[in-house]
Design a protein around this motif. Structure first.
Motif, PDB file in Angstrom:
ATOM      1  N   ASN A 107     -21.061  26.804 -46.852  1.00 43.92           N
ATOM      2  CA  ASN A 107     -22.079  25.814 -46.501  1.00 43.92           C
ATOM      3  C   ASN A 107     -23.203  25.729 -47.533  1.00 43.92           C
ATOM      4  O   ASN A 107     -24.240  25.116 -47.262  1.00 43.92           O
ATOM      5  N   HIS A 108     -22.979  26.343 -48.707  1.00 42.85           N
ATOM      6  CA  HIS A 108     -23.934  26.300 -49.817  1.00 42.85           C
ATOM      7  C   HIS A 108     -25.308  26.863 -49.437  1.00 42.85           C
ATOM      8  O   HIS A 108     -26.331  26.429 -49.981  1.00 42.85           O
ATOM      9  N   ALA A 109     -25.307  27.799 -48.498  1.00 43.28           N
ATOM     10  CA  ALA A 109     -26.557  28.441 -48.062  1.00 43.28           C
ATOM     11  C   ALA A 109     -26.761  29.691 -48.908  1.00 43.28           C
ATOM     12  O   ALA A 109     -26.025  30.661 -48.775  1.00 43.28           O
ATOM     13  N   ARG A 110     -27.738  29.660 -49.779  1.00 44.21           N
ATOM     14  CA  ARG A 110     -27.998  30.801 -50.655  1.00 44.21           C
ATOM     15  C   ARG A 110     -29.071  31.730 -50.090  1.00 44.21           C
ATOM     16  O   ARG A 110     -29.459  32.697 -50.726  1.00 44.21           O
ATOM     17  N   PHE A 111     -29.538  31.423 -48.883  1.00 45.83           N
ATOM     18  CA  PHE A 111     -30.554  32.259 -48.242  1.00 45.83           C
ATOM     19  C   PHE A 111     -30.120  32.569 -46.815  1.00 45.83           C
ATOM     20  O   PHE A 111     -29.599  31.700 -46.120  1.00 45.83           O
ATOM     21  N   LEU A 112     -30.334  33.792 -46.434  1.00 44.21           N
ATOM     22  CA  LEU A 112     -30.052  34.242 -45.076  1.00 44.21           C
ATOM     23  C   LEU A 112     -31.406  34.518 -44.431  1.00 44.21           C
ATOM     24  O   LEU A 112     -32.149  35.398 -44.889  1.00 44.21           O
ATOM     25  N   ILE A 159     -27.222  45.235 -42.796  1.00 41.16           N
ATOM     26  CA  ILE A 159     -26.427  44.000 -42.843  1.00 41.16           C
ATOM     27  C   ILE A 159     -26.709  43.240 -44.136  1.00 41.16           C
ATOM     28  O   ILE A 159     -25.796  42.705 -44.767  1.00 41.16           O
ATOM     29  N   SER A 160     -27.962  43.200 -44.541  1.00 38.62           N
ATOM     30  CA  SER A 160     -28.355  42.513 -45.766  1.00 38.62           C
ATOM     31  C   SER A 160     -27.629  43.096 -46.978  1.00 38.62           C
ATOM     32  O   SER A 160     -27.176  42.351 -47.857  1.00 38.62           O
ATOM     33  N   GLN A 161     -27.534  44.414 -47.025  1.00 39.75           N
ATOM     34  CA  GLN A 161     -26.866  45.061 -48.162  1.00 39.75           C
ATOM     35  C   GLN A 161     -25.384  44.684 -48.223  1.00 39.75           C
ATOM     36  O   GLN A 161     -24.839  44.421 -49.303  1.00 39.75           O
ATOM     37  N   VAL A 162     -24.731  44.647 -47.075  1.00 38.18           N
ATOM     38  CA  VAL A 162     -23.315  44.261 -47.027  1.00 38.18           C
ATOM     39  C   VAL A 162     -23.160  42.802 -47.454  1.00 38.18           C
ATOM     40  O   VAL A 162     -22.285  42.471 -48.268  1.00 38.18           O
ATOM     41  N   ASN A 163     -24.006  41.942 -46.908  1.00 41.84           N
ATOM     42  CA  ASN A 163     -23.926  40.520 -47.270  1.00 41.84           C
ATOM     43  C   ASN A 163     -24.161  40.308 -48.757  1.00 41.84           C
ATOM     44  O   ASN A 163     -23.507  39.477 -49.384  1.00 41.84           O
ATOM     45  N   ARG A 164     -25.071  41.073 -49.323  1.00 46.69           N
ATOM     46  CA  ARG A 164     -25.358  40.966 -50.767  1.00 46.69           C
ATOM     47  C   ARG A 164     -24.135  41.373 -51.596  1.00 46.69           C
ATOM     48  O   ARG A 164     -23.848  40.796 -52.636  1.00 46.69           O
ATOM     49  N   PRO A 189     -23.144  37.923 -53.742  1.00 46.42           N
ATOM     50  CA  PRO A 189     -24.286  38.361 -54.562  1.00 46.42           C
ATOM     51  C   PRO A 189     -25.352  37.299 -54.807  1.00 46.42           C
ATOM     52  O   PRO A 189     -26.510  37.629 -55.041  1.00 46.42           O
ATOM     53  N   GLU A 190     -24.997  36.018 -54.729  1.00 45.82           N
ATOM     54  CA  GLU A 190     -25.970  34.950 -54.980  1.00 45.82           C
ATOM     55  C   GLU A 190     -26.852  34.665 -53.766  1.00 45.82           C
ATOM     56  O   GLU A 190     -27.764  33.847 -53.847  1.00 45.82           O
ATOM     57  N   MET A 191     -26.591  35.309 -52.645  1.00 47.19           N
ATOM     58  CA  MET A 191     -27.357  35.052 -51.425  1.00 47.19           C
ATOM     59  C   MET A 191     -28.481  36.073 -51.278  1.00 47.19           C
ATOM     60  O   MET A 191     -28.272  37.260 -51.433  1.00 47.19           O
ATOM     61  N   GLU A 192     -29.675  35.566 -50.982  1.00 45.90           N
ATOM     62  CA  GLU A 192     -30.837  36.413 -50.740  1.00 45.90           C
ATOM     63  C   GLU A 192     -31.160  36.431 -49.253  1.00 45.90           C
ATOM     64  O   GLU A 192     -31.150  35.381 -48.606  1.00 45.90           O
ATOM     65  N   SER A 193     -31.463  37.590 -48.725  1.00 44.72           N
ATOM     66  CA  SER A 193     -31.939  37.691 -47.348  1.00 44.72           C
ATOM     67  C   SER A 193     -33.457  37.549 -47.363  1.00 44.72           C
ATOM     68  O   SER A 193     -34.143  38.154 -48.184  1.00 44.72           O
ATOM     69  N   VAL A 194     -33.954  36.734 -46.443  1.00 40.22           N
ATOM     70  CA  VAL A 194     -35.393  36.496 -46.311  1.00 40.22           C
ATOM     71  C   VAL A 194     -35.782  36.900 -44.893  1.00 40.22           C
ATOM     72  O   VAL A 194     -35.235  36.369 -43.925  1.00 40.22           O
TER      73      VAL A 194
END
Length: 154
Positions: free
Chosen positions: A83-88, A104-109, A113-118
């Motif tokens: 869905n082209h979502a680069r932010f969580l 969870i953030s570490q696993v998602n990263r 790798p292009e997704m940042e958790s906010v």
């Protein structure tokens, strides 16, 4: 410049005013927010059906064309990528939430790798509200209308 799309995933059983607060505050940072209701393998039985929650949350955000509500049943990182979502986007009520969300953030990263958790800290007057408390109050006939941003009755 690419659209800044954030994914706000959760089981949302039910979606609370605390969740609503995070989404609305997230609009200050993102062009679009996708509220994604996932099937949580750790929570086998939902209290509110997913389709009912999609309908109720969509109605709550009916005046926000840049907020969409969907359901999904795959890894969050893969759904975000598709869905082209680069932010969580995630809300934190307390340190327990941080410990859980950090892992969870570490696993998602690792998976995307292009997704940042906010992380946004929950507004103090909403921090005590949780889906589990709302379910319990509702189950025993209590009025939960002040804790959710929609009516349970359509």
């Amino acid at each position: 410049m690419a659209k800044r799309i954030a994914l706000f995933p959760g089981s949302f059983d039910p979606f609370t005013k605390g969740h609503e607060d995070i989404v609305l505050r997230g609009l200050q940072m993102f062009d679009e927010i996708i509220v994604a209701i996932g099937y949580n393998s750790q929570k086998s039985n939902r209290y509110f059906e997913i389709d009912f929650m999609v309908e109720r949350i969509s109605y709550a955000f009916r005046n926000y064309p840049n907020i969409t509500v969907v359901k999904f049943s795959e890894l969050t990182a893969e759904f975000a990528r598709k869905n082209h979502a680069r932010f969580l986007l995630r809300g934190l009520r307390n340190t327990t939430d941080f410990e859980y969300e950090n892992s969870i953030s570490q696993v998602n990263r690792k998976l995307f790798p292009e997704m940042e958790s906010v992380f946004l800290i929950t507004t103090p007057h909403l921090a005590w509200i949780s889906s589990s408390i709302i379910r319990e109050v509702h189950k025993y006939g209590g009025d939960v209308s002040e804790f959710i941003p929609y009516a349970l009755e359509p």
